[in-house]
Design a protein around this motif. Structure first.
Motif, short mmCIF file in Angstrom:
data_model
loop_
_atom_site.label_atom_id
_atom_site.label_comp_id
_atom_site.label_asym_id
_atom_site.label_seq_id
_atom_site.Cartn_x
_atom_site.Cartn_y
_atom_site.Cartn_z
N VAL A 66 0.84 -1.20 0.00
CA VAL A 66 0.00 0.00 0.00
C VAL A 66 0.87 1.25 0.00
CG1 VAL A 66 -1.69 1.34 1.32
CG2 VAL A 66 -1.96 -1.15 1.12
N GLU A 67 1.86 1.28 0.88
CA GLU A 67 2.74 2.44 0.96
C GLU A 67 3.56 2.62 -0.32
OE1 GLU A 67 3.47 2.93 5.74
OE2 GLU A 67 4.87 1.67 4.63
N GLY A 74 2.48 1.88 -3.28
CA GLY A 74 1.60 2.24 -4.37
C GLY A 74 1.13 1.09 -5.25
N THR A 75 1.47 -0.14 -4.90
CA THR A 75 1.02 -1.27 -5.72
C THR A 75 -0.34 -1.79 -5.29
OG1 THR A 75 2.25 -2.86 -4.38
CG2 THR A 75 3.36 -1.98 -6.33
N GLU A 76 -0.82 -1.36 -4.13
CA GLU A 76 -2.16 -1.70 -3.65
C GLU A 76 -2.79 -0.42 -3.11
OE1 GLU A 76 -4.28 -4.46 -0.24
OE2 GLU A 76 -2.37 -5.12 -1.04
N ASN A 77 -4.05 -0.22 -3.42
CA ASN A 77 -4.70 1.02 -3.02
C ASN A 77 -5.63 0.84 -1.82
OD1 ASN A 77 -3.59 2.65 -5.08
ND2 ASN A 77 -5.05 1.77 -6.53
N LEU A 78 -5.44 1.68 -0.83
CA LEU A 78 -6.34 1.79 0.31
C LEU A 78 -6.39 3.25 0.69
CD1 LEU A 78 -5.32 -1.09 2.78
CD2 LEU A 78 -7.33 -1.00 1.33
N ASP A 79 -7.48 3.67 1.31
CA ASP A 79 -7.50 5.05 1.78
C ASP A 79 -6.71 5.16 3.08
OD1 ASP A 79 -9.20 4.56 4.08
OD2 ASP A 79 -10.96 4.67 2.79
N ASP A 80 -6.47 6.37 3.51
CA ASP A 80 -5.62 6.61 4.68
C ASP A 80 -6.16 5.96 5.95
OD1 ASP A 80 -3.78 8.01 3.20
OD2 ASP A 80 -4.56 9.99 3.74
#
Length: 85
Positions: A46-47, A49-55
């Motif tokens: 996630v950090e 950028g290969t997986e998306n999550l909101d904050d």
């Protein structure tokens, strides 16, 4: 973007042998460590950028990682205390 993982060997460098021993002798500890490692890898994705999550979702995962690491630390301390008795 490079993201620094949080391996247990880095967080508990003086307890490597105990980590290995507990992973081999305690199925519950081994499962916890595997779950921790999978969660850490997910946070890195996630950090990075290969997986998306909101904050908020990312912060929840990080909090879960902290709780798991605290549990692992508690079990390591207990194992060390028991081996010294």
């Amino acid at each position: 973007m490079y993201v620094d993982p949080h391996p247990l060997s880095k967080d508990f460098p003086d307890q490597t042998e105990t980590l290995q021993r507990l992973r081999q002798t305690s199925p519950n500890f081994s499962r916890l460590v595997e779950e921790y490692e999978a969660l850490d890898k997910r946070i890195c994705r996630v950090e990075g950028g290969t997986e998306n999550l909101d904050d908020l979702q990312l912060q929840a995962l990080k909090q879960e990682r902290v709780v798991m690491k605290d549990d692992i630390a508690r079990q390591l301390r207990k194992a060390l205390d028991n081996s010294g008795s």
